[in-house]
Structures are given as structure tokens and as C-alpha cells.
Design a protein around this motif. Structure first.
Motif, PDB file in Angstrom:
ATOM      1  N   ASN A   1       0.916  -1.363   0.031  1.00 45.96           N
ATOM      2  CA  ASN A   1       0.113  -0.132  -0.142  1.00 45.96           C
ATOM      3  C   ASN A   1       0.779   1.278  -0.095  1.00 45.96           C
ATOM      4  N   SER A   2       2.048   1.141  -0.508  1.00 47.35           N
ATOM      5  CA  SER A   2       2.890   2.322  -0.361  1.00 47.35           C
ATOM      6  C   SER A   2       2.587   3.430  -1.409  1.00 47.35           C
ATOM      7  N   PRO A   3       2.720   4.692  -1.424  1.00 38.37           N
ATOM      8  CA  PRO A   3       2.292   5.319  -2.815  1.00 38.37           C
ATOM      9  C   PRO A   3       3.091   5.265  -3.960  1.00 38.37           C
ATOM     10  N   ARG A   4       2.529   5.252  -4.965  1.00 36.82           N
ATOM     11  CA  ARG A   4       3.228   5.142  -6.255  1.00 36.82           C
ATOM     12  C   ARG A   4       2.752   6.318  -7.221  1.00 36.82           C
ATOM     13  N   ALA A   5       3.723   6.824  -7.971  1.00 35.41           N
ATOM     14  CA  ALA A   5       3.329   7.860  -9.200  1.00 35.41           C
ATOM     15  C   ALA A   5       2.319   7.255 -10.229  1.00 35.41           C
ATOM     16  N   SER A   6       1.444   8.169 -10.644  1.00 38.70           N
ATOM     17  CA  SER A   6       0.350   7.773 -11.541  1.00 38.70           C
ATOM     18  C   SER A   6       0.505   8.513 -12.951  1.00 38.70           C
ATOM     19  N   ALA A   7       0.962   7.944 -13.939  1.00 40.37           N
ATOM     20  CA  ALA A   7       1.265   8.543 -15.261  1.00 40.37           C
ATOM     21  C   ALA A   7       0.009   8.865 -15.846  1.00 40.37           C
ATOM     22  N   ALA A   8      -1.358   8.008 -15.560  1.00 40.46           N
ATOM     23  CA  ALA A   8      -2.568   8.201 -16.098  1.00 40.46           C
ATOM     24  C   ALA A   8      -3.256   9.666 -15.487  1.00 40.46           C
ATOM     25  N   THR A   9      -3.239   9.813 -14.250  1.00 41.44           N
ATOM     26  CA  THR A   9      -3.881  10.911 -13.777  1.00 41.44           C
ATOM     27  C   THR A   9      -3.296  12.117 -13.125  1.00 41.44           C
ATOM     28  N   GLY A  10      -1.924  11.832 -13.183  1.00 43.70           N
ATOM     29  CA  GLY A  10      -0.952  12.663 -12.581  1.00 43.70           C
ATOM     30  C   GLY A  10      -0.594  14.014 -13.171  1.00 43.70           C
ATOM     31  N   PHE A  11      -0.312  14.997 -12.560  1.00 43.59           N
ATOM     32  CA  PHE A  11       0.297  16.198 -13.199  1.00 43.59           C
ATOM     33  C   PHE A  11       1.185  16.030 -14.324  1.00 43.59           C
ATOM     34  N   GLN A  12       1.084  16.745 -15.456  1.00 39.50           N
ATOM     35  CA  GLN A  12       1.720  16.425 -16.611  1.00 39.50           C
ATOM     36  C   GLN A  12       2.111  17.875 -17.215  1.00 39.50           C
ATOM     37  N   SER A  13       3.395  18.120 -17.256  1.00 38.70           N
ATOM     38  CA  SER A  13       3.708  19.629 -17.878  1.00 38.70           C
ATOM     39  C   SER A  13       3.149  19.544 -19.239  1.00 38.70           C
ATOM     40  N   PHE A  14       3.143  20.803 -19.683  1.00 40.48           N
ATOM     41  CA  PHE A  14       2.854  21.015 -21.238  1.00 40.48           C
ATOM     42  C   PHE A  14       4.498  20.598 -22.123  1.00 40.48           C
ATOM     43  N   ALA A  15       4.044  19.871 -23.014  1.00 40.28           N
ATOM     44  CA  ALA A  15       5.322  19.188 -23.731  1.00 40.28           C
ATOM     45  C   ALA A  15       5.775  20.566 -24.646  1.00 40.28           C
ATOM     46  N   GLU A  16       6.256  21.634 -24.095  1.00 36.82           N
ATOM     47  CA  GLU A  16       6.775  22.767 -24.999  1.00 36.82           C
ATOM     48  C   GLU A  16       7.890  22.762 -25.575  1.00 36.82           C
ATOM     49  N   ARG A  17       7.717  23.258 -27.015  1.00 36.15           N
ATOM     50  CA  ARG A  17       9.252  23.069 -27.604  1.00 36.15           C
ATOM     51  C   ARG A  17       9.814  24.315 -27.376  1.00 36.15           C
ATOM     52  N   ILE A  18      11.075  24.349 -27.123  1.00 39.33           N
ATOM     53  CA  ILE A  18      11.765  25.766 -26.915  1.00 39.33           C
ATOM     54  C   ILE A  18      13.094  25.647 -27.881  1.00 39.33           C
ATOM     55  N   ASP A  19      12.756  26.337 -28.979  1.00 39.77           N
ATOM     56  CA  ASP A  19      13.656  26.420 -30.178  1.00 39.77           C
ATOM     57  C   ASP A  19      14.851  27.294 -29.723  1.00 39.77           C
ATOM     58  N   ASP A  20      14.843  28.293 -28.990  1.00 40.05           N
ATOM     59  CA  ASP A  20      15.875  29.273 -28.748  1.00 40.05           C
ATOM     60  C   ASP A  20      16.969  28.573 -28.201  1.00 40.05           C
ATOM     61  N   PRO A  21      18.289  28.451 -28.763  1.00 41.75           N
ATOM     62  CA  PRO A  21      19.258  27.634 -28.381  1.00 41.75           C
ATOM     63  C   PRO A  21      20.317  28.504 -27.324  1.00 41.75           C
ATOM     64  N   ALA A  22      19.867  29.908 -27.318  1.00 41.74           N
ATOM     65  CA  ALA A  22      20.953  30.465 -26.600  1.00 41.74           C
ATOM     66  C   ALA A  22      20.619  30.537 -25.045  1.00 41.74           C
ATOM     67  N   LYS A  23      21.618  30.383 -24.061  1.00 41.33           N
ATOM     68  CA  LYS A  23      21.427  30.396 -22.684  1.00 41.33           C
ATOM     69  C   LYS A  23      22.013  31.575 -22.447  1.00 41.33           C
ATOM     70  N   GLY A  24      21.305  32.429 -21.616  1.00 39.42           N
ATOM     71  CA  GLY A  24      21.701  33.762 -21.175  1.00 39.42           C
ATOM     72  C   GLY A  24      20.850  34.711 -20.080  1.00 39.42           C
ATOM     73  N   ARG A  25      21.238  35.911 -19.934  1.00 41.56           N
ATOM     74  CA  ARG A  25      20.439  36.577 -18.975  1.00 41.56           C
ATOM     75  C   ARG A  25      20.072  37.645 -20.042  1.00 41.56           C
ATOM     76  N   ILE A  26      18.810  37.191 -20.892  1.00 42.83           N
ATOM     77  CA  ILE A  26      18.455  38.146 -21.966  1.00 42.83           C
ATOM     78  C   ILE A  26      16.796  38.433 -22.142  1.00 42.83           C
ATOM     79  N   ARG A  27      16.712  39.935 -21.953  1.00 42.60           N
ATOM     80  CA  ARG A  27      15.451  40.579 -21.853  1.00 42.60           C
ATOM     81  C   ARG A  27      14.940  40.350 -23.407  1.00 42.60           C
ATOM     82  N   PRO A  28      13.749  39.642 -23.657  1.00 43.25           N
ATOM     83  CA  PRO A  28      13.416  39.587 -24.870  1.00 43.25           C
ATOM     84  C   PRO A  28      12.854  40.691 -25.623  1.00 43.25           C
ATOM     85  N   GLU A  29      13.259  41.114 -26.897  1.00 47.02           N
ATOM     86  CA  GLU A  29      13.050  42.488 -27.380  1.00 47.02           C
ATOM     87  C   GLU A  29      11.428  42.775 -27.420  1.00 47.02           C
TER      88      GLU A  29
END
Ligand code: HDE
Length: 703
Positions: free
Chosen positions: A432-460
Motif C-alpha cells: 500500500n505504499s504510494p506510487r506515481a500515476s502516469a494516467a492521472t498525475g500532473f503533466q507539464s505541457f510538452a513545450e518546444r523551446i527552439d531558442d538555443p541561446a542560454k543567457g540573461r536576455i530580456r526579450p525584445e
């Protein structure tokens, strides 16, 4: 030798014949007075459950001897008291809250999987805390300030916290800037003042060097920052969030709370005077409304839009200094929140409630707004220091109302007693120990991030700092514009550093030249400073009437408070007819008199709600005066009576006055206009009392 008694709660337990009387003396007669108070009282115990025999006297060696270290009852009581205060919230320290429910009326089926937003008619319990931002917990309720609007939804899928403000945009675009903003607005560190006020050098110094703050500054200088009541403010989630459906598709969403009683603010002079009249004005107002069964209510509305639509907006939807005009994306009302229960205990609930924008349920997700992203970290961290233990989520006000299980263990103040051997995963020893549940659990939106630059950049796309500030100012009525200009004049008149004042005015010139001129005039500037240089051209956006307060909601007396001034010999029948008419229109009625008890003309004795000097007209929305001429004459020499009417008039409130009051009205320089009526019949008063008399405002005369 001093007589010795046991000093217990029962005088009979004394071994000394003269003890009963003596015991009472020593206990300050507390027992006797308590007995008179009556009631069924459970025995008082220590935290360990041991019944206490005497809660008034320490254990001493002899009646006049030293107190003994052995007195575990005294030590426990004092130790607990010493630790009663916890660190107050670094921002939003002063707040008030209530329990209630959220009812979904228009489900967002197909747009989100969150049950709280898809099960029509379902009622979800909520706890809502409304706060000021800058002042400490002991500051006043009515400074010029943003109001926090935080709602915890105890949904069947976990707690969802919508932690917003009563203004739809924020001062800064990036979480990195927040500590500086708050250090600038809080009291200056060398002098320790001002408390709960932005009218000082460090705030305006920071603002003048932070053009992205200009839009929010317009809101903060508007009457939105001096609300009449917590029940009459709007609330906004500010950031763009995401709703996720069963296919994993995302829709962007902005959340809005709209008060059923309509938006209403005070005028500045009234807000200033309220700070003296009643430091607790807003919390008392909320408490009294709930006690009277006038439950405050808000509609929850959403603005829904797609990634493609967002790409076409003339601003970036991820920039928290921008709003999406209702004219561009209409509001869809999806439910209502009703606050119908006052907390049982301020500390346990209002103080210990721990909000966190990261508390979401499956079907609701975050956007990449960089301010929101920083908040996702901050709130958990702050609760650890404020509430002192990672187990704060177990406090009744914070615990989810749905089942919750995990392998997190121990820590200060662990209140659960987990059973079994297994506190880890993967595990095979227990079924009876708790287990993660792929079916009902929280899923982050599978967002694609195409900007390859890492940095401290304020968008224009975040670079336009003035267009929406201009749109907000230009969308206001002349009265509201006048109030913004005078608020800025007030604030800047308190700033000692001339360059800071000039820098602020240089930004105002970009927002609106008329506003800059008005402020310059108010400050006595012979010449306006050069206009600031925007990095991108300022856009002229269409006026948005939804940004106003005046005219946005219908005129009403619902939820308002009418004050009736009476004195010895007043006509009780007239008082009753006004009371009935005002109550029928949805208002609460309070009587005020020069003394707490008065007799009416027919001999009826009444205890009034407020004594005149302690109940100025600022605490009312409209006022009535029913006085015998003799009493009117007497009161005309009383400054409290004169300012009662002078303030009501200048705060643009409706006044119904009898002939006996005329002498006071004259001394108060009250001019007769449509908002000043007689008392023969309450109807004309009810007709004008549901709004402020805007035509009295000098700014209404300007084009
Ligand atoms: Fe907060 N904020 N905030 N804030 N905030 C807190 O959390 C913070 C921001 C808001 O009634 C703190 O529990 C950072 C925006 C409300 O208990 C703290 C940033 C908005 C409340 C914190 C922001 C808010 C808080 C202090 C910039 C409107 C009161 C105590 C990234 C959308 C909640 C606490 C209550 C409280 C941090 C910006 C609203 C320190 C770092 C934007 C209504 O964690």
C-alpha cells in the motif's frame, strides 16, 4: 506572617479558615467575577493535558517568597507566549481572509482536464486572503497600495492557489528585480519610515530608473489603489497561465475576479482620514458584511487565447507589465466565488495560510513569464522561513481536502504518524505504499523551446514600456485622470531629491503630455524636464472603457453603509423610514449621535452604533441627518459635526438633511446640488446615494 492560601480556582480547597476571602483577594477576585459571567467551562489544562488548579498565581516559596523554577505551569505558559510571534510576511504582511466556495457555472470542457474547471455546478471550498503589500502586519488597511488577492481552492485533485493582485499588471518583468523593488518601497532602512507608503525618495528613485514600471505606476496612482472595500475590488492572476486538455493541448489563459457589488474606491482625502478613523476599516467591513449575511461575491472570468493569437498581439503575452484589453480578448465568466465564513482564528488560518503560485492541479500549467517563473521558487522558500518547518502543509488551513500520500518524512512539527517500514520508492515490501500515476498525475505541457541561446536576455518584445501606460491613462474619465495627476503630485511632493522628481516627470511626458503638465503645475515646476527616450516607438492603442472605475458598474447601494446622524428629540419615524428604504436598497444602516444613548421625540430610547466624534462620515457611503433645530444649533459649534458634513460633501457623498441641520451645512460650506436632498421622503436620497456625486469633483469640469 502573610497568610498562605492555595490560590486555587476553588476557594474551598484552602486549609486556612480565613482563606476563602483571602484567596479571592490574592486572585484579584477573578474567580468571583468569572462565576458571575456564567457558562459551561471545560477545565483548563497544560499542553500536556494536566488540569490547572490556579491560572492567576505563580508557585512561590511562601506568600511573599521567590517564584520556584519548579512551576512548570508558569514556565509552559510564558514560554509559549514568548514564541507567539512568527516572522511576518516580507510583503503582503497585513491581510484579512475568509472561507467560502467556488461554484463552476460554465465548464471549460475540452480546454482543461482540471475538475475544478470542468464539473458544472460543483462547489470547491476556498480560502481567500486579501492584503496590502508594503506595510507591516500592524500597519493600516487604507494606504495607497496594491491589494493582494490570493485564493486557495481545495480541489478534489489537490490545492490550486491563484495568487494575484487587484491590478492586472506588475511593476517589473523579471523576478530578479523583485527584492530591489520591495527594498525601494518599504520604509527607508536608515530612518525606518515611511511605513506602508510609496511617497518617498527610494521608491520613486527606483521607479524613475525602471521604465517598465510605468504602466503599473499609472494603476497604482489611480483610485484602484485606495479601494472603498475589499468586497469591491477586482482580482487578477496577472500572468498568462496555460490550460491543458486530455490530448495535451494548451490554451493560454488570464484569470479575472469581478466583484458582484461593482468596483468602488474612496477619494484620497477620505482614504487619508480613514487611516485615523479606523485602522482596521477593511477587515471590519469584511467581518461585518459576513456576519450580516451579506456574503461578498466575485465572478471568475477567463480570457482564453491560442499561441497563434498571442503572436498577433501588439505586445508580448508573457510580459507581466502588459494586460490583454477586454476589447481584444473578451472575458468569459465561468463561475463565482462566495465568501460566507469568517475564520475561527486569525493566527491559525489567516496568518498561517501559505499560498504558492506553484500549487496547481493537473490541467493547469505555467507559462514562461519570467516573473511567474521566479515566483514558483519564492513562495515555498518563504514559507520555510515564516512557518519554520517543511511540514507547514499539514496545518489545517494548508492541508489539501483530498487524500495525500508520499514518502516525505520527519522534520520539525511532524504531525502525522506514518505507519510501516517503507518510506522510499521503488519498493516491494508493502502493498500500500504510494506510487506515481502516469494516467492521472500532473503533466507539464510538452513545450518546444527552439531558442538555443542560454543567457540573461530580456526579450525584445518586452521593450515597449509606455504604450499601455498611455492607453490606461487615456481610457480614464476626466475625474479619474484628475485623481491620477493629484496622486502623483502628492507622492512627488514628498520626494526630497529634485533629480528623481524630474526623472519621473520626464517619463510622464512620454505617457501623456497633458498629465505631465498637470503634475508639473501641481509641483510648481517652471519648466518641464526633457521627455525620456523610449527604446521603441510608443503605440497609440484604442481607449479601453473596461479600465475605468467610474461607469463600469451600475450605481447601487447594495453592500454600502448609510450613516444617520440623530440627537436628543430626533424624529424616530423619519429615521425608521430612511432605515427601511436604505436596507431595501441593500445597504446597512448605522446610527450616530453625540452621545451613545439618545431619546427620540416619541420617548423611545435608542443606543446608537457610533458616537459622533469617533464615527466620522468617512466610514459611510452616504449620510442622513435628522435633528431637532435646537440640537442642530448646538452641533453647529461642534467641529466633529461640521466636518461630518464637510467631509461627506467633499468626498462626493449624497447627503439627506432636515431643516434643523441647515445651520451645520452652512458652516460646513455644503453647497446645494443634486446630491443634497431633504428628508420628507427617502426616495430622492436612495436615487442619488448609489454613487458618488462626480460633478462636485473639480476635475469633472475639465475637458
Ligand atoms: Fe508575491 N510574495 N512575489 N507577488 N505575493 C509573497 O509569499 C514574490 C508577485 C502576492 O496572502 C511572499 O507567503 C516574488 C506578483 C500575494 O499570503 C513571497 C515575486 C504578485 C501575496 C513573495 C512576487 C504577487 C504574495 C511573502 C517576484 C501578483 C500574499 C509571503 C517574482 C500576481 C499571499 C508569502 C498571502 C506574497 C514573493 C511577485 C502576489 C516573499 C519573489 C507579480 C497576493 O514569497
Amino acid at each position: 506572617m502573610a497568610k498562605r492560601t492555595q490560590g486555587g480556582s476553588s476557594a474551598k480547597s484552602s486549609t486556612n479558615m480565613s482563606a476563602p476571602k483571602d484567596a479571592e483577594t490574592r486572585r484579584g477576585n477573578a474567580g468571583e467575577l468569572q462565576q458571575q459571567a456564567g457558562g459551561e467551562h471545560p477545565p483548563m489544562t497544560t499542553q500536556q493535558g494536566t488540569v490547572i488548579s490556579d491560572n492567576q498565581n505563580s508557585l512561590t516559596q511562601g506568600a511573599k517568597g521567590p517564584t520556584l523554577l519548579e512551576d512548570f505551569i508558569l514556565r509552559e505558559k510564558i514560554t509559549h507566549f514568548d514564541h507567539e510571534r512568527i516572522p511576518e510576511r516580507i510583503v503582503h504582511a497585513r491581510g484579512t481572509a475568509a472561507h467560502g466556495y467556488f461554484e463552476l457555472t460554465d465548464p471549460l470542457k475540452g480546454i482543461t482536464t482540471a475538475k475544478v474547471l470542468t464539473e458544472k455546478g460543483a462547489r470547491t471550498p476556498v480560502f481567500c486572503r486579501i492584503s496590502t503589500v508594503a506595510g507591516g502586519a500592524g500597519s493600516v488597511d487604507t494606504p495607497r497600495d496594491v491589494r493582494g488577492f490570493a485564493v486557495k481552492f481545495y480541489t478534489q485533485e489537490g490545492n490550486w492557489d491563484l495568487v494575484g493582485n487587484n491590478i492586472p499588471v506588475f511593476f517589473i518583468q523579471d523576478a530578479m528585480k523583485f527584492p530591489d523593488l520591495i527594498h525601494a518601497v518599504k520604509m527607508e532602512p536608515d530612518r525606518g519610515y515611511p511605513q506602508a507608503a510609496s511617497a518617498h525618495d527610494t521608491f520613486w528613485d527606483y521607479i524613475s530608473l525602471t521604465p517598465e514600471a510605468m504602466h503599473m505606476v499609472m494603476w497604482a496612482m489611480s483610485d484602484r489603489a485606495i479601494p472603498r472595500s475589499i468586497r469591491m475590488i477586482e482580482g487578477f492572476g496577472i500572468h498568462t497561465f496555460r490550460l491543458i486538455n486530455a490530448k495535451g493541448e494548451s490554451t493560454f489563459v488570464k484569470f479575472h475576479w469581478r466583484p458582484k457589488l461593482g468596483l468602488q474606491s474612496t477619494v484620497w482625502d477620505e482614504a487619508v482620514k480613514l487611516q485615523c478613523a479606523d485602522n482596521d476599516f477593511h477587515r471590519r467591513d469584511l467581518f461585518e458584511a459576513i456576519q450580516a449575511g451579506q456574503y461578498p461575491e466575485w465572478e471568475l472570468a477567463v480570457q482564453l487565447f491560442s499561441e497563434e493569437e498571442a503572436a498577433g498581439f501588439p505586445f508580448d503575452h508573457l510580459d507581466p507589465t502588459k494586460l490583454i484589453p477586454e476589447e481584444l480578448v473578451p472575458l468569459r465568466t465561468i463561475g463565482r466565488m462566495v465568501l460566507d465564513r469568517w475564520p475561527d482564528n486569525f493566527f491559525a488560518e489567516t496568518e498561517q495560510v501559505a499560498f504558492c503560485p506553484a500549487n496547481v492541479v493537473p490541467g493547469i500549467d505555467f507559462s514562461n513569464d519570467p516573473l511567474l517563473q521566479g515566483r514558483l521558487f519564492s513562495y515555498l522558500d518563504t514559507q520555510l522561513s515564516r512557518l519554520g518547518s517543511p511540514n507547514f502543509a499539514q496545518l489545517p488551513i494548508n492541508a489539501p481536502k483530498c487524500p495525500f500520500h508520499n514518502n516525505q518524512r520527519d522534520g520539525h512539527m511532524q504531525m502525522q504518524v506514518p505507519k510501516g517500514r517503507v518510506a522510499y520508492e521503488p519498493s516491494s515490501l508493502e502493498g500500500n505504499s504510494p506510487r506515481a500515476s502516469a494516467a492521472t498525475g500532473f503533466q507539464s505541457f510538452a513545450e518546444r523551446i527552439d531558442d538555443p541561446a542560454k543567457g540573461r536576455i530580456r526579450p525584445e518584445s518586452f521593450a515597449d514600456h509606455y504604450s499601455q501606460a498611455r492607453q490606461f491613462y487615456r481610457s480614464q474619465t476626466p475625474v479619474e485622470q484628475g485623481h491620477i495627476a493629484s496622486a502623483i503630485v502628492f507622492e512627488l511632493s514628498k520626494v526630497e531629491t529634485a533629480e528623481v522628481v524630474e526623472r519621473v516627470v520626464s517619463h510622464l511626458r512620454v505617457i501623456d503630455e497633458g498629465l505631465a503638465k498637470e503634475v508639473g503645475k501641481g509641483l510648481g515646476m517652471s519648466k518641464l524636464p526633457k521627455a525620456a527616450k523610449p527604446t521603441v516607438p510608443v503605440q497609440d492603442m484604442p481607449d479601453s472603457p473596461a479600465l475605468r472605475i467610474i461607469g463600469k458598474a451600475k450605481d447601487t447601494l447594495e453592500g454600502r453603509v448609510v450613516g444617520i446622524l440623530v440627537a436628543e428629540g430626533s424624529n424616530g419615524k423619519a429615521v425608521e423610514s430612511f432605515r427601511k428604504a436604505a436596507e431595501k436598497a441593500g445597504a446597512m444602516v448605522k446610527l450616530v449621535a453625540p452621545t451613545k444613548r439618545v431619546s427620540f421625540k416619541d420617548g423611545t430610547e435608542v443606543t446608537v452604533d457610533g458616537q459622533l466624534a469617533g464615527t466620522p462620515s468617512v466610514v459611510f457611503d452616504a449620510v442622513v441627518s435628522i435633528l431637532m433645530p435646537k440640537e442642530g444649533e448646538k452641533l453647529a459649534d461642534d467641529p466633529a459635526a461640521v466636518s461630518w458634513f464637510s467631509d461627506a460633501y467633499h468626498h462626493l457623498k449624497a447627503i439627506a438633511a432636515c431643516p434643523g441641520t441647515q445651520i451645520i451645512l452652512e458652516r460646513a460650506h455644503v453647497k446645494h446640488d443634486d446630491g443634497v436632498v431633504g428628508i420628507d421622503d427617502p426616495k430622492p436620497f436612495i436615487k442619488v446615494a448609489g454613487t458618488r456625486q462626480w460633478s462636485r469633483d473639480p476635475a469633472s469640469k475639465k475637458k
